[in-house]
Write a protein that holds these residues in place. Structure first.
Motif, mmCIF file in Angstrom:
data_model
loop_
_atom_site.group_PDB
_atom_site.id
_atom_site.type_symbol
_atom_site.label_atom_id
_atom_site.label_comp_id
_atom_site.label_asym_id
_atom_site.label_seq_id
_atom_site.Cartn_x
_atom_site.Cartn_y
_atom_site.Cartn_z
ATOM 1 N N ASP A 9 8.453 -6.767 5.295
ATOM 2 C CA ASP A 9 9.492 -6.916 6.316
ATOM 3 C C ASP A 9 10.466 -5.739 6.287
ATOM 4 N N ALA A 10 10.837 -5.305 5.088
ATOM 5 C CA ALA A 10 11.763 -4.175 4.963
ATOM 6 C C ALA A 10 11.124 -2.895 5.489
ATOM 7 N N ALA A 11 9.840 -2.709 5.197
ATOM 8 C CA ALA A 11 9.133 -1.525 5.695
ATOM 9 C C ALA A 11 9.024 -1.566 7.216
ATOM 10 N N GLU A 12 8.756 -2.736 7.756
ATOM 11 C CA GLU A 12 8.632 -2.880 9.206
ATOM 12 C C GLU A 12 9.960 -2.620 9.902
ATOM 13 N N GLN A 13 11.053 -2.971 9.253
ATOM 14 C CA GLN A 13 12.373 -2.724 9.840
ATOM 15 C C GLN A 13 12.627 -1.226 10.008
ATOM 16 N N VAL A 14 12.249 -0.443 9.012
ATOM 17 C CA VAL A 14 12.388 1.017 9.123
ATOM 18 C C VAL A 14 11.554 1.529 10.290
ATOM 19 N N SER A 15 10.341 1.024 10.417
ATOM 20 C CA SER A 15 9.450 1.444 11.495
ATOM 21 C C SER A 15 10.012 1.087 12.864
ATOM 22 N N ARG A 16 10.555 -0.120 12.999
ATOM 23 C CA ARG A 16 11.119 -0.547 14.286
ATOM 24 C C ARG A 16 12.287 0.339 14.703
ATOM 25 N N ILE A 17 13.139 0.652 13.756
ATOM 26 C CA ILE A 17 14.299 1.490 14.070
ATOM 27 C C ILE A 17 13.854 2.894 14.462
ATOM 28 N N GLU A 18 12.879 3.431 13.753
ATOM 29 C CA GLU A 18 12.389 4.779 14.053
ATOM 30 C C GLU A 18 11.793 4.840 15.457
ATOM 31 N N LYS A 19 11.059 3.819 15.846
ATOM 32 C CA LYS A 19 10.456 3.786 17.188
ATOM 33 C C LYS A 19 11.530 3.664 18.268
ATOM 34 N N VAL A 65 8.764 5.591 3.556
ATOM 35 C CA VAL A 65 8.352 4.205 3.348
ATOM 36 C C VAL A 65 6.857 4.035 3.606
ATOM 37 N N ASP A 66 6.366 4.671 4.649
ATOM 38 C CA ASP A 66 4.950 4.558 4.992
ATOM 39 C C ASP A 66 4.067 5.030 3.836
ATOM 40 N N GLU A 67 4.413 6.165 3.249
ATOM 41 C CA GLU A 67 3.600 6.687 2.151
ATOM 42 C C GLU A 67 3.800 5.885 0.866
ATOM 43 N N MET A 68 4.987 5.348 0.669
ATOM 44 C CA MET A 68 5.185 4.493 -0.503
ATOM 45 C C MET A 68 4.293 3.261 -0.427
ATOM 46 N N VAL A 69 4.148 2.717 0.777
ATOM 47 C CA VAL A 69 3.280 1.556 0.961
ATOM 48 C C VAL A 69 1.819 1.949 0.738
ATOM 49 N N ILE A 70 1.401 3.046 1.360
ATOM 50 C CA ILE A 70 0.008 3.483 1.257
ATOM 51 C C ILE A 70 -0.359 3.854 -0.178
ATOM 52 N N LEU A 71 0.538 4.579 -0.844
ATOM 53 C CA LEU A 71 0.259 5.072 -2.198
ATOM 54 C C LEU A 71 0.656 4.084 -3.292
ATOM 55 N N LYS A 72 1.218 2.949 -2.862
ATOM 56 C CA LYS A 72 1.646 1.909 -3.810
ATOM 57 C C LYS A 72 2.660 2.456 -4.826
ATOM 58 N N VAL A 73 3.645 3.155 -4.294
ATOM 59 C CA VAL A 73 4.724 3.696 -5.124
ATOM 60 C C VAL A 73 5.887 2.712 -5.114
#
Length: 206
Positions: free
Chosen positions: A40-50, A94-102
């Motif tokens: 949800d937190a990652a999606e919030q960043v994405s929504r704001i960026e769009k 955030v996108d890369e942290m999710v993908i790379l599991k950081v």
């Protein structure tokens, strides 16, 4: 044509302020992700960026169709671009942290907090740009000071990263984190550039 330009002059400021507001919201969402990472937190960043991207598209369209602007059209374009880039790097982080599991660490939390502070200074600088240029300039200076602090944390984080014992697992983690750190450092650089544009606009208006 001149009447059209004067009428639309305030519109550019509104759109720049809207972009700056999104930048603050995006940095706050980034900081929240660093404190408590979740889908949800990652999606919030994405929504704001769009949403911010849409505002920038409208601004560029207005810029292409308007002859008279409240200040140099090159400065409007540059300020819009640099603010947009701040959010783009937040999203990439955030996108890369999710993908790379950081997972977030204290350095990432400190950097995202500084970026949030800088975004707030830029927002205030944009808001006060026309009516109180000296105040806008002061906030631009504060934003640049925060970029310097951000760079210090970045160098500390990189030094710590490369100073730890090296094995294969560590090397992989090191490469992942280095990219994440760079995204945040780049976001800070764009904030510094936005502050420079604000200062340039103020100087030209004096």
């Amino acid at each position: 044509m001149r009447l059209r330009g004067r009428k639309k002059g305030g519109r550019f400021l509104e759109l720049l302020m809207e972009q700056a507001k999104y930048a603050v919201a995006g940095m706050e969402a980034l900081s929240q992700y660093m404190k408590a990472p979740s889908d949800d937190a990652a999606e919030q960043v994405s929504r704001i960026e769009k949403a911010a991207d849409e505002t920038r598209r409208i601004l560029i369209d207005e810029l292409n169709r308007t002859f008279v602007t409240p200040f140099d059209r090159e400065d409007i374009f540059a300020l819009s671009l640099t603010i947009d880039d701040i959010l783009d790097y937040a999203y990439s982080t955030v996108d890369e942290m999710v993908i790379l599991k950081v997972r977030p660490n204290p350095y990432l939390q400190r950097m995202s907090s500084l970026l949030t502070e800088a975004a707030r200074e830029i927002q205030t600088g944009v808001t006060e740009l026309m009516d109180h240029p000296a105040v806008a300039s002061d906030h631009a200076v504060r934003a640049k000071a925060l970029e310097n602090r951000m760079e210090s944390v970045y160098r500390e984080a990189i030094g710590n990263l490369f100073g730890a014992p090296a094995d294969l697992e560590h090397v992989v983690d090191m490469l992942k984190l280095r990219e994440i750190y760079r995204h945040l450092s780049n976001a800070a650089d764009r904030g510094d550039q936005a502050a420079n544009v604000i200062s340039d606009i103020v100087v030209k208006r004096i």
